[in-house]
Design an enzyme around this catalytic site. Structure first.
Site, PDB file in Angstrom:
ATOM      1  N   HIS A 278       0.843  -1.008  -0.061  1.00 27.64           N
ATOM      2  CA  HIS A 278       0.005  -0.149  -0.165  1.00 27.64           C
ATOM      3  C   HIS A 278       0.998   1.321   0.057  1.00 27.64           C
ATOM      4  CE1 HIS A 278      -2.662   3.049   1.705  1.00 27.64           C
ATOM      5  NE2 HIS A 278      -3.683   2.267   1.358  1.00 27.64           N
TER       6      HIS A 278
ATOM      7  N   GLN B 120      -4.394  -4.498   7.025  1.00 25.59           N
ATOM      8  CA  GLN B 120      -5.196  -5.736   6.598  1.00 25.59           C
ATOM      9  C   GLN B 120      -4.972  -6.992   7.138  1.00 25.59           C
ATOM     10  OE1 GLN B 120      -7.641  -4.770   4.752  1.00 25.59           O
ATOM     11  NE2 GLN B 120      -6.852  -2.972   3.678  1.00 25.59           N
TER      12      GLN B 120
ATOM     13  N   ASP C  95       3.211  -3.992   8.268  1.00 17.18           N
ATOM     14  CA  ASP C  95       2.023  -3.362   7.887  1.00 17.18           C
ATOM     15  C   ASP C  95       0.932  -4.275   8.284  1.00 17.18           C
ATOM     16  OD1 ASP C  95      -0.135  -2.087   7.027  1.00 17.18           O
ATOM     17  OD2 ASP C  95       0.458  -1.673   4.895  1.00 17.18           O
TER      18      ASP C  95
ATOM     19  N   CYS D 154      -4.666   2.094  -3.741  1.00 18.02           N
ATOM     20  CA  CYS D 154      -3.480   2.639  -3.306  1.00 18.02           C
ATOM     21  C   CYS D 154      -2.018   1.754  -3.357  1.00 18.02           C
ATOM     22  CB  CYS D 154      -3.611   3.097  -1.906  1.00 18.02           C
ATOM     23  SG  CYS D 154      -4.611   4.240  -1.584  1.00 18.02           S
TER      24      CYS D 154
ATOM     25  N   LYS E  36     -10.164  -0.340  10.685  1.00 17.50           N
ATOM     26  CA  LYS E  36     -10.668  -1.434   9.790  1.00 17.50           C
ATOM     27  C   LYS E  36     -10.941  -2.805  10.724  1.00 17.50           C
ATOM     28  CE  LYS E  36      -7.195  -0.162   6.258  1.00 17.50           C
ATOM     29  NZ  LYS E  36      -8.138   0.242   5.314  1.00 17.50           N
TER      30      LYS E  36
END
Lengths: 151, 410
Positions: free
Chosen positions: B122, B202, B199, B363, B225
């Site tokens: 991303h 997600q 990261d 993104c 999220k």
């Protein structure tokens, strides 16, 4: 205005036709054309609009690029509408078009087949698609005017 | 097995709302998630009953806010398996990754050092590194993805050199939804003395997070999220690394004292990273969200998403108008296109049928180098989605013709 341009079935066909067989859909290397690269309004559409403007007249206008149905059809219609027009005439057409897309009052007769895009005014997320090519033209006209001011 | 119908009653957004005249089907959970009453009530409670600024008031209200805010560090620590002192509250995953890039990267990288990332990242795990590389003279390199678009330990092994100082990657990628073998990737990076940045934007809501087991150096995720409020997130860092870092922002709350000669005594980790009045209700809401998700159970969540994905893939198996870019995906993310239709046109039509999906490059603007297309439609399932939701999406795809895409404007 033609009665045909009030029939949704006809308008739908016009829109589809401009998407599948866009008009003036070929870029040129001719240095007499100025180019506007429209790619920063969203991360999706990426089109180039070219125009040859001489003595305040839009002699030719073209475009190409990656674009959705609405971007492609709206830009194709734009090229039809402003080709051969003076800058003043093109601006009036443009103002009416932006008014239609904003959901304000506009003169249908100025926009001919482009009235097929009236429904975009109700889909806020697609307004950028319907105006990207037109903003390209707006930029090219402004550049042409600046150049002439400098002369 | 999840009792999805009971779970759905916890979410006001799932109380039978309509979109474009159809019952809403929300399949944009990778963008953001709906909030359960437990979260909404926790935030309301702060507004209604104990609004005050934390860490500054010698009065009961402020102490109540202190307790509520500080207790969330412990909840996060339990959720991701770390000490509460290693939990830095941020404005979200983007903010967390930027803190690592600027507080750690800028101070520790020098010309010729290498930063390894992937083409599936991303923007928030690419652009800070681009900038830090530009400022330090470090070099960005990409770890090869396999033919499906996955990051494998073998590829990392191949990409590692003695010059690699940072390896930054997503635990779950945001377009293809592949789960990375974080533990093995971290082990390989550490063999070369590199620092790992995960990261988890997600992944945190969809798979179990265990920073101790992963042995990652930094990890960032966002609250919104995972059923929490937006504008807040968490940066995890190993205590020794955080202790050695200078903050990225300065202001009130993060310092113990400062003098006119420029002397500044910062507070300890993690407070030294949290200048200014924080998003107190956001943090409190995040705490409620983590509690809620833990009650549902991460194993149940992962399993339900996978079941929805398998059901949907089976459903569309004989459709000849759809191309799926991650047919073997591990999570509830499906990246696809309707053949010969621009992603945005198809997504608008699907939206007109009451189904929220996303179109574009999400993104991940380097990913086209891997999957060969710049725009996709992304449908992302979460634990409150039903098999009927999958049916509705399948039906919308089946009827997604160019005529119907244009028809929505008339």
């Amino acid at each position: 205005m033609s009665e045909l341009l009030k029939d949704p079935m006809v308008l739908r066909e016009i829109l589809l036709d401009h998407y599948e067989y866009p008009h003036n859909h070929k870029l040129t290397d001719n240095p007499a054309f100025k180019e506007a690269h429209m790619s920063s309004e969203s991360c999706i559409d990426d089109i180039r609009v070219q125009a040859k403007i001489t003595d305040g007249i839009i002699e030719d206008v073209r475009f190409d690029g990656r674009a959705c149905t609405i971007s492609t059809a709206s830009t194709s219609m734009m090229t039809d509408l402003v080709k051969g027009k003076t800058i003043a005439e093109a601006k009036e057409i443009m103002n009416n078009y932006f008014a239609m897309i904003d959901g304000r009052e506009f003169d249908e007769n100025m926009l001919e087949e482009a009235v097929a895009l009236q429904g975009v005014s109700k889909q806020a997320n697609r307004i950028k698609c319907a105006t990207i090519g037109w903003h390209g033209l707006e930029k090219l006209i402004a550049e042409s005017e600046e150049e002439n001011d400098g002369k | 097995m999840l009792d999805v119908n009971t779970i759905r009653k916890d979410f006001p957004m799932l109380d039978g709302k309509l979109m474009s005249g159809h019952p809403l089907v929300y399949l944009d959970n990778s963008a953001t998630t709906f909030k359960p009453n437990a979260v909404i009530n926790a935030i309301n409670d702060f507004y209604h009953n104990y609004t005050s600024n934390i860490h500054r008031g010698e009065y009961e209200l402020s102490q109540k806010a202190d307790t509520a805010y500080d207790s969330v560090r412990k909840i996060v620590g339990g959720f991701i398996n770390c000490d509460e002192k290693e939990v830095v509250f941020t404005a979200g995953a983007t903010n967390g990754l930027n803190i690592v890039a600027y507080s750690y990267g800028l101070a520790n990288l020098k010309a010729g050092d290498e930063i390894l990332i992937t083409l599936a990242e991303h923007a928030s795990n690419v652009l800070p590194w681009f900038d830090v590389a530009k400022k330090t003279g470090a070099v960005i390199r990409y770890i090869d993805l396999d033919e499906e678009g996955r990051l494998t330990p073998a590829a990392l092994e191949k990409a590692m050199t003695e010059k690699v100082r940072i390896v930054a990657f997503a635990a779950v990628t945001n377009v293809l939804g592949y789960i990375a073998d974080v533990k093995e990737l971290c082990r390989i990076a550490h063999e070369y003395g590199a620092v790992t940045v995960v990261d988890a934007a997600q992944s945190a809501a969809h798979i179990h997070t265990d920073v101790k087991d992963w042995d990652c150096d930094f990890m960032a995720f966002s609250s919104h999220k995972m059923c929490g409020p937006s504008g807040v997130g968490v940066l995890y860092g190993k205590k020794a690394l955080l202790d050695a870092m200078e903050p990225f922002t300065y202001g009130g709350g993060s310092n113990a004292r400062f003098e006119k000669d420029g002397t500044v005594i910062l507070k300890e980790t993690p407070e030294k990273f949290e200048s200014g009045t924080p998003d107190m209700e956001g943090v409190i809401g995040l705490g409620a969200a983590l509690r809620y998700i833990s009650e549902v159970g991460m194993e149940n969540i992962s399993a339900h998403e996978k079941a929805l994905r398998d059901y949907f893939m089976n459903k569309i198996a004989d459709y000849d108008n759809v191309e799926v870019y991650n047919p073997n995906g591990d999570t509830g993310i499906i990246a696809f296109n309707v053949k010969n239709i621009f992603a945005q046109d198809a997504a608008s039509y699907i939206g007109s049928q009451g189904i929220a999906v996303r179109s574009g490059n999400h993104c991940a603007k380097l990913l086209h180098n891997v999957i060969g297309v710049t725009e996709t439609i992304r449908a992302s399932f979460y634990f409150y989605n039903t098999f009927e939701d999958a049916d509705r999406l399948a039906e919308a795809i089946k009827t997604c013709t160019i005529e119907n895409c244009i028809g929505i404007f008339f």
